[in-house]
Design an enzyme around this catalytic site. Structure first.
Site, PDB file in Angstrom:
ATOM      1  CG  ASP A 107       8.288  -7.476   6.289  1.00  8.91           C
ATOM      2  OD1 ASP A 107       8.491  -7.970   7.414  1.00  8.91           O
ATOM      3  OD2 ASP A 107       7.142  -7.212   5.869  1.00  8.91           O
ATOM      4  NE  ARG A 118      -0.685  -0.163   4.980  1.00 11.65           N
ATOM      5  CZ  ARG A 118      -1.291   0.128   6.121  1.00 11.65           C
ATOM      6  NH1 ARG A 118      -2.512   0.630   6.104  1.00 11.65           N
ATOM      7  NH2 ARG A 118      -0.684  -0.074   7.274  1.00 11.65           N
ATOM      8  CG  ASP A 129       6.749  -0.532   7.549  1.00 13.74           C
ATOM      9  OD1 ASP A 129       6.525   0.547   6.989  1.00 13.74           O
ATOM     10  OD2 ASP A 129       6.897  -1.603   6.927  1.00 13.74           O
ATOM     11  NE  ARG A 179       6.531   4.613   4.728  1.00 16.17           N
ATOM     12  CZ  ARG A 179       6.375   3.383   5.191  1.00 16.17           C
ATOM     13  NH1 ARG A 179       6.233   3.193   6.500  1.00 16.17           N
ATOM     14  NH2 ARG A 179       6.365   2.344   4.380  1.00 16.17           N
TER      15      ARG A 179
END
Length: 597
Positions: free
Chosen positions: A298, A128, A308, A216
């Site tokens: 990840d 996304r 994240d 970001r």
């Protein structure tokens, strides 16, 4: 030239020129697109599928944004990408960050894999997140911008709740001096997104939440998982190209330091620096009580930043096995984060070793030299990561306690303190952040008696006349514990109180013996402690107040929080006192705040 100087020199070039939104399409320098391989399958960019033979897919944002509005932005981050605050309030900026960038702006999503506590789980990828350019040395990414081939049949969307959390968290972490991605802004899309979340009774249920896009920025979003994916698939050419790109992009100073060095030599040095950066990162997490929650590979960034912000949380009640993510378990708990990153690095080492072997063959490196290089590469985890982490963690522990030396006695004080905090702090425990801040803010509240008793300073008063009692208590040594005790100390068993008093006597005697209990020594101690023990952290209930207000169209809570979070080590006399206090009772066990899926 010293490595630190080289890094500063490279970093300074990021903010030399100004870029207006109208110039953005012509000012980008997309080295990733230039140096890595695009998907050329001809398949629809929004079709969920395995992407082979490519590092990235060209894909445009597809998020519907019927009535976008700017919720918040960071002027600091805008400046980093060459934008003035006024640029962030223009229609062209809003169109770009709400998913309608100019056609001339190239956009992409990358492929990567993931390991879960050491077990490989196949392809993941930017499901996304869509990058819209590398500007002024930072890659800018829209999170929640729509579907990509890596969406795995999900909708590619983000909601206001998670977007505001990431905005606040990344900027808070930066000002805590923890390496992190940065947040440029949050945009509300003006529509609703279907999500499973907790209802007012704490039950997971399907509902609709305000949609949003979080924007970001990072020097790169290269992940451990990208190397894993190509290594697991045996795509050796893609793996080498990725390593060469990372070397040029995130580790260019290594080439400057050794212009004539072979690629195989630089590859080993790059991996060892990756280990060093990860050690620095996790040591900072431990210092401020941060738990990433999900430490799948990840979520590990090659450049060494926090990446994240999903089910993260700052540890409030001290608990070494605290993990805010219900799926994290012991593997990803607060106290096991160094081990989790060591596992991720060990897996990454095998991908690097594969590239090294191919490079050695092309360089005709003798077998003995190859074996030595492989050993040095793999030793990056046990030598560089482990040694660097323990060195930094020890330094942080010393500073958090305000001690001059880190010796066996200091280690014992630290480990005994953690035992007390974990299991002998009454029924509700003790707040990690508040305790260490209070220990540095409050004067000694324990009269140690004669010099023979305390081993202390002149005139038989090892605390230099400061035994006047802390806030809320007499000369019992419990001022900091009392300030941080969740629910107060009235219900603490007598044996817990006695053991805390015993620890306080040993601690303050050590402080006195080091000349840090009065005068200039005390000032030095308290200054150092206040520089490593934050006054303000982002507690989940605070983030909830911010995103709930934003959902009503009110960004004032975000703005108020950002004011204190930008100066987390300094008391803001004008700030609401709640922001530095323990989580209120009503929020302490609420799903979505105390833990989350």
């Amino acid at each position: 030239v010293a490595p630190q100087l080289l890094r500063r020199t490279l970093t300074r070039t990021l903010t030399l020129s100004a870029v207006t939104m109208g110039e953005w399409p012509t000012s980008v320098d997309n080295s990733l697109l230039r140096e890595l391989r695009p998907d050329q399958s001809g398949k629809p960019p929004g079709q969920s599928r395995e992407v082979v033979g490519a590092h990235y897919v060209r894909v445009r944002p597809s998020v519907p944004a019927p009535s976008p509005s700017l919720v918040c932005y960071s002027a600091e981050v805008a400046e980093l990408v060459g934008l003035a605050p006024a640029d962030c309030e223009t229609d062209s900026f809003l169109r770009t960050v709400s998913g309608s960038p100019p056609d001339r702006l190239e956009c992409w999503a990358t492929a990567y894999g993931a390991s879960f506590a050491g077990r490989y789980g196949g392809q993941r990828g930017d499901g996304r997140a869509i990058s819209i350019g590398q500007v002024e040395g930072l890659e800018v990414q829209l999170k929640g911008a729509g579907v990509t081939p890596f969406s795995r049949q999900f909708d590619g969307r983000a909601v206001l709740r998670s977007s505001v959390r990431e905005f606040l968290a990344s900027e808070a972490m930066h000002h805590l001096r923890v390496p992190t991605t940065r947040a440029l802004c949050v945009v509300a899309t003006g529509d609703k997104v279907r999500r499973v979340w907790y209802d007012s009774d704490g039950i997971e249920t399907v509902g609709f939440e305000p949609g949003a896009i979080g924007v970001r920025a990072s020097p790169s979003f290269l992940r451990f998982g990208q190397f894993e994916l190509f290594h697991q698939r045996g795509e050796a050419d893609l793996l080498r190209e990725l390593a060469e790109h990372a070397l040029r992009r995130d580790f260019a100073h290594l080439r400057l330091q050794a212009p004539s060095a072979s690629f195989s030599h630089l590859l080993v040095n790059m991996f060892r620096e990756v280990c060093e950066r990860q050690a620095t990162l996790v040591a900072e997490w431990m210092r401020v009580g941060y738990c990433q929650g999900n430490l799948n590979s990840d979520n590990s960034a090659l450049c060494g930043v926090t990446l994240d912000y999903g089910p993260f949380g700052f540890m409030e009640r001290f608990n070494p096995v605290f993990c805010p993510w219900v799926g994290g378990g012991l593997d990803y708990s607060f106290g096991r984060q160094p081990q989790a990153l060591a596992i991720n690095l060990s897996i990454l080492a095998e991908a690097f070793a594969s590239v090294l072997q191919d490079a050695a063959a092309s360089e005709k490196l003798p077998r003995a030299d190859l074996d030595a290089s492989l050993n040095r590469l793999r030793a990056g985890v046990s030598e560089v990561f482990v040694d660097r982490f323990h060195s930094l963690h020890d330094a942080h522990c010393r500073a958090k306690l305000g001690l001059v030396r880190w010796d066996d006695e200091a280690v014992t004080l630290w480990s005994d303190l953690f035992g007390l905090m974990a299991s002998k702090a009454g029924p509700q425990g003790i707040d990690f952040t508040i305790f260490f801040r209070a220990l540095g803010d409050l004067p000694c509240d324990l009269h140690l008696g004669s010099a023979g008793e305390g081993g202390g300073e002149a005139d038989g008063d090892p605390v230099g006349g400061l035994a006047q009692g802390g806030e809320g208590g007499g000369e019992d040594g419990l001022a900091a514990a009392r300030a941080a005790a969740i629910g107060g100390m009235d219900d603490w068993p007598a044996e817990h109180v006695a053991e805390w008093r015993g620890w306080a006597k040993r601690y303050w005697a050590r402080v006195a013996a080091e000349g840090r209990s009065s005068g200039a020594g005390e000032t030095e101690r308290r200054t150092e402690m206040s520089s490593v023990n934050p006054k303000y952290i982002l507690r989940n209930w605070m983030a909830a107040e911010a995103y709930e207000a934003a959902a009503r169209g009110d960004s004032s809570v975000i703005e108020e929080l950002m004011r204190v979070l930008r100066r987390p080590y300094s008391l803001d006399a004008d700030a609401d006192a709640r922001w530095s206090q323990p989580t209120p009772d009503w929020a302490r066990n609420v799903p979505g705040l105390a833990f989350m899926s």
